[in-house]
Enzyme design. Sequence first.
Site, short mmCIF file in Angstrom:
data_model
loop_
_atom_site.label_atom_id
_atom_site.label_comp_id
_atom_site.label_asym_id
_atom_site.label_seq_id
_atom_site.Cartn_x
_atom_site.Cartn_y
_atom_site.Cartn_z
N ASP A 197 -2.88 2.58 -6.58
CA ASP A 197 -2.93 1.80 -7.82
C ASP A 197 -3.83 0.58 -7.64
OD1 ASP A 197 0.04 -0.37 -7.63
OD2 ASP A 197 -1.21 0.50 -6.03
N ASP B 211 -5.54 -4.45 -2.24
CA ASP B 211 -5.28 -3.84 -0.94
C ASP B 211 -5.46 -2.33 -0.97
OD1 ASP B 211 -3.00 -3.95 -2.56
OD2 ASP B 211 -1.63 -3.91 -0.89
N ASP B 212 -5.23 -1.71 -2.15
CA ASP B 212 -5.58 -0.30 -2.29
C ASP B 212 -7.08 -0.10 -2.09
OD1 ASP B 212 -3.38 -1.12 -4.41
OD2 ASP B 212 -2.99 0.99 -3.91
N ASN C 215 -0.11 -1.75 -10.00
CA ASN C 215 -0.72 -3.10 -10.07
C ASN C 215 -1.24 -3.39 -11.48
OD1 ASN C 215 -0.59 -4.38 -7.45
ND2 ASN C 215 -1.88 -2.71 -6.70
N THR D 292 0.09 4.64 -1.87
CA THR D 292 0.10 3.17 -1.72
C THR D 292 0.40 2.47 -3.06
OG1 THR D 292 -2.29 2.99 -2.11
CG2 THR D 292 -1.56 3.28 0.18
N ASN E 271 9.65 -8.19 -2.21
CA ASN E 271 8.67 -9.18 -2.69
C ASN E 271 8.69 -9.33 -4.21
OD1 ASN E 271 7.51 -6.76 -3.34
ND2 ASN E 271 5.59 -7.08 -2.21
N GLU F 97 10.79 -4.18 -2.86
CA GLU F 97 9.33 -4.27 -2.74
C GLU F 97 8.72 -3.66 -4.01
OE1 GLU F 97 7.42 -1.28 -2.28
OE2 GLU F 97 5.62 -2.49 -2.44
N PHE F 98 7.54 -4.10 -4.39
CA PHE F 98 6.95 -3.75 -5.69
C PHE F 98 6.86 -2.25 -5.93
CE2 PHE F 98 4.48 -4.47 -9.43
CZ PHE F 98 3.55 -3.45 -9.47
N ASN F 99 6.27 -1.47 -5.02
CA ASN F 99 6.04 -0.05 -5.28
C ASN F 99 7.34 0.70 -5.55
OD1 ASN F 99 3.26 -0.22 -5.07
ND2 ASN F 99 3.25 0.24 -2.88
N HIS G 285 -1.50 -4.88 2.54
CA HIS G 285 -0.47 -3.85 2.77
C HIS G 285 -1.04 -2.43 2.93
CE1 HIS G 285 2.39 -6.93 1.29
NE2 HIS G 285 1.55 -7.13 0.30
N ASP G 286 -1.80 -1.98 1.95
CA ASP G 286 -2.06 -0.54 1.80
C ASP G 286 -2.85 0.13 2.91
OD1 ASP G 286 -2.23 -0.93 -1.80
OD2 ASP G 286 -0.53 -0.56 -0.48
O1 RIB Z 1 4.25 -4.61 -2.44
C1 RIB Z 1 2.90 -4.39 -2.15
C2 RIB Z 1 2.41 -3.13 -2.80
O2 RIB Z 1 2.48 -3.25 -4.22
C3 RIB Z 1 0.94 -2.82 -2.50
O3 RIB Z 1 0.74 -1.44 -2.50
C4 RIB Z 1 0.23 -3.44 -3.66
O4 RIB Z 1 -1.05 -2.84 -3.90
C5 RIB Z 1 1.16 -3.12 -4.78
O5 RIB Z 1 0.91 -1.78 -5.19
CA CA Z 2 -0.95 -0.50 -3.96
#
Ligand code: RIB
Ligand code: CA
Length: 336
Positions: A20, A24-25, A49, A134, A168, A174-176, A249-250
């Site tokens: 997404d 970082d992707d 994202n 990711t 986070n 965590e977001f994903n 992260h990714d």
């Molecule tokens: O929490 C970090 C993740 O969420 C990463 O993959 C960032 O790109 C978002 O997708």
């Molecule tokens: Ca991502």
Amino acid sequence: MRHVQQLGAGHPRKIILDCDPGHDDAVAIALAAGSPAIELLSVTTVAGNQTVEKTTRNACVMCTLLGLSNTPVVAGCSGPLVRALRTASEFSGASGLDGPPPVEPTVVPAAGHAVDWIVDSVMADPGEITLVATGPLTNVAMALRKEPAIAQAVREVVIMGGAYSRGNVTPAAEFNIYVDPEAARAVFEAPWRLTMMGLDLTHQATFGCDEERRLEEIGSPIARFMIELMRYFRDAYRAAAGLEDPPVHDPCAVAYVIDPTLFEVASAHVEVETSGTWTSGMTVTDFGPARPGVRRVDVGIKLDREGFWELVLSAVERAGRSKAGSLGSNHSPARA
Ligand code: RIB
Ligand code: CA
């Protein structure tokens, strides 16, 4: 904890990168593109994202900049299985790739849907394809629903997502995983080999001044584009999370496929919370003894940070040297 032995040494590992983009992707795409250990079969996109329209365009931008004119970008799900989409514009901006001057992609999305692409690719090449995810796991979960046999046909699944200490988005999530916990639960419950690179691992992959200096030394147009991406990402993380250097992260998920010896992993039983008022999206991680019939996954614990950045930056350097990796001084995309 154990070092995982090098997997598949010698032959490039075939991967589908479901993502997404997202800053970082974008680094994960560059790592996959510039590493001789990876054959990037396709980039599939998902809402996370930003909206799937924006993440798809951003994937096309990265494939244009990296000269990946033969790597299909395939758009996927526009939102989570059940819940409303929650994006992360506080980190990625309105475009999902804010920072560098806009780039008009010459790579256009392939026809079809990411879920079909994942199923058809994996079933046509059993045992060979590694699925690296990711972003939110909506596409991966839908692929499992469409064709459960992919769980046996895929070589392995490596995700960036989750956390065993702190989230986070909320303290728990965590977001994903937070965005689509129902999808994540399906992915963690499937009978395939799964590795979770969560925040406890990825927060070791910080982008600092040494890494920025190395990109400046590389000096290629793609390196300069990455500098502008990372400067934006760093400012966003300082403002939104109070972190001096941003965790990237990714690319940790891609790096694990390339060189798992850079990682210490531990086996655990992970359950995804889908109904908690305060804990929805939590990856409840039990490192305790294995129990009969209880699925286990590998969880990233420790990162060789220096080795990781060497992998990433040498891939960016290699991508920048390739014929198609050059951009020209004004970020006009290479004719792919
Ligand atoms: O929490 C970090 C993740 O969420 C990463 O993959 C960032 O790109 C978002 O997708
Ligand atoms: Ca991502």
